[in-house]
Design a protein around this motif. Structure first.
Motif, short mmCIF file in Angstrom:
data_model
loop_
_atom_site.label_atom_id
_atom_site.label_comp_id
_atom_site.label_asym_id
_atom_site.label_seq_id
_atom_site.Cartn_x
_atom_site.Cartn_y
_atom_site.Cartn_z
N SER A 191 10.91 48.30 20.68
CA SER A 191 10.22 47.65 19.56
C SER A 191 10.08 48.59 18.37
O SER A 191 9.65 49.74 18.50
CB SER A 191 8.81 47.21 20.01
OG SER A 191 8.01 46.86 18.91
N SER B 114 13.74 39.20 16.86
CA SER B 114 13.13 40.46 17.27
C SER B 114 11.79 40.65 16.58
O SER B 114 11.44 39.93 15.65
CB SER B 114 14.05 41.64 16.92
OG SER B 114 14.11 41.79 15.51
N ASP B 115 11.06 41.68 17.00
CA ASP B 115 9.76 41.96 16.37
C ASP B 115 9.94 42.34 14.91
O ASP B 115 9.10 42.05 14.06
CB ASP B 115 9.01 43.05 17.14
CG ASP B 115 9.74 44.38 17.15
OD1 ASP B 115 10.98 44.40 16.98
OD2 ASP B 115 9.08 45.42 17.36
N PRO C 104 11.10 36.05 21.69
CA PRO C 104 11.63 37.41 21.48
C PRO C 104 13.10 37.49 21.84
O PRO C 104 13.57 36.79 22.74
CB PRO C 104 10.78 38.27 22.43
CG PRO C 104 9.58 37.44 22.75
CD PRO C 104 10.02 36.02 22.68
N GLN D 23 10.32 39.10 13.08
CA GLN D 23 9.01 38.42 13.10
C GLN D 23 8.07 39.05 12.07
O GLN D 23 7.40 38.35 11.31
CB GLN D 23 8.41 38.51 14.50
CG GLN D 23 9.16 37.72 15.56
CD GLN D 23 8.58 37.94 16.94
OE1 GLN D 23 7.36 37.97 17.11
NE2 GLN D 23 9.43 38.09 17.94
N PHE D 24 8.03 40.37 12.04
CA PHE D 24 7.17 41.10 11.11
C PHE D 24 7.52 40.75 9.66
O PHE D 24 6.64 40.55 8.81
CB PHE D 24 7.33 42.60 11.36
CG PHE D 24 6.54 43.49 10.44
CD1 PHE D 24 5.21 43.76 10.70
CD2 PHE D 24 7.13 44.06 9.32
CE1 PHE D 24 4.47 44.59 9.85
CE2 PHE D 24 6.42 44.87 8.47
CZ PHE D 24 5.09 45.15 8.74
#
Length: 310
Positions: free
Chosen positions: A227, A102-103, A130, A106-107
């Motif tokens: 998100s 997921s974002d 994603p 990733q972050f």
């Protein structure tokens, strides 16, 4: 029964990596017509286009990615045998590792993971996909990706899971929010939430809604987004608040005029694991990549002081 030419796996690996017949020809020092001929043979063997044009560039199909993911370890082992060495060397691998995330993940992980690969495996590639709320872990089961990282309440029996970290959810709002000075359970129930949701069963959003309902809170968010990273700017311009992972909330608050409060109600933490196929357990290259992810998580400053449990 005739067997496909194993050399085609080399072409498949490079076509997935580069998405370009020209670049593959340059890397192998062969002619472009030769690579085009190999691509035609791959299409015949796989009964699939392998590469399709999307937005002005060539991208691999789902079937090409699945075959590539399943054969990457075998191809790498074969190359090491040809070089007279069975030992995996990250500095020499050209494998394209693939991660479903997921974002939020990733972050949190990608900057450090990209830096580690650039430093230790400079010839390797990384492809991040994603999270798909409809297919969930099916991409890992079918070995279209090397591994998934995230919150998964249940996993198919074909997969292995290893916990990476557990972190709490916290309440985030703008500094001038009416409840910013003292955020209570009553304020949590009264003020509008920004919903971050997934349509799938077993997702964290489903667990969160169940927990809130247990406290008598039935949310009807005026705004629901898929998100975490879309939330901060919304909070800055409204009296909404959001429930976010503590590490992400702390990062937002360092950069923007937001404040963070511990939840006044007991909420389920985010329990994040790495999941991969049983068949990848003995793959030395895959194992190195998994351990690198674990090592990076252990050293993440963002998770320190965010209520992390390992």
């Amino acid at each position: 029964m005739p067997y496909p030419d194993l050399n085609l796996l080399v072409y498949l690996h490079l076509l997935v990596k580069h998405g370009s017949v020209t670049k593959v020809a340059q890397e192998l020092n062969v002619s472009q017509p030769g690579v085009s001929a190999a691509l035609r043979r791959l299409r015949a063997v796989l009964q699939d286009p392998v590469l399709v044009r999307t937005g002005g560039r060539m991208v691999p199909t789902a079937k090409a990615l699945a075959v590539h993911a399943q054969s990457a370890g075998t191809l790498e082992l074969w190359e090491r045998l040809g070089e007279g060495s069975l030992s995996f060397d990250p500095a020499r691998t050209t494998r394209v590792y693939s991660v479903l995330a997921s974002d939020y993940i990733q972050f949190l992980l990608l900057p450090s993971l990209a830096a580690a690969l650039a430093r230790e495996a400079p010839l390797a590639g990384l492809r991040v996909i994603p999270s798909n709320p409809y297919r969930r872990l099916q991409m890992v089961v079918e070995r279209e990706v090397d591994l998934a990282i995230g919150y998964y309440h249940e996993a198919p029996e074909e997969l292995r899971a290893r916990r990476l970290f557990v972190e709490p959810m916290v309440c985030v709002m703008r500094r001038e929010h009416p409840a910013a000075r003292s955020f209570s359970a009553e304020a949590l129930a009264r003020h509008a939430h920004v919903g971050i949701t997934s349509v799938s069963q077993g997702s964290y959003s489903a667990a969160l809604e169940e927990a809130l309902a247990g406290h008598g809170i039935q949310r009807q968010p005026p705004l629901t987004v898929p998100s975490y990273l879309a939330v901060p700017q919304i909070l800055l311009q409204t009296d909404y608040f959001a429930l976010l992972p503590a590490s992400v909330a702390a990062a937002f608050a360092r950069q923007l005029p937001l404040c963070v409060h511990a939840s006044p109600l007991a909420l389920p933490p985010l329990d994040v694991s790495i999941l991969y196929h049983n068949a990848s357990q003995g793959d030395e290259s895959h194992q190195w990549f998994r351990e690198k992810v674990v090592e990076i998580v252990a050293g993440l400053e963002a998770l320190r002081g965010a209520g992390l449990k390992t």
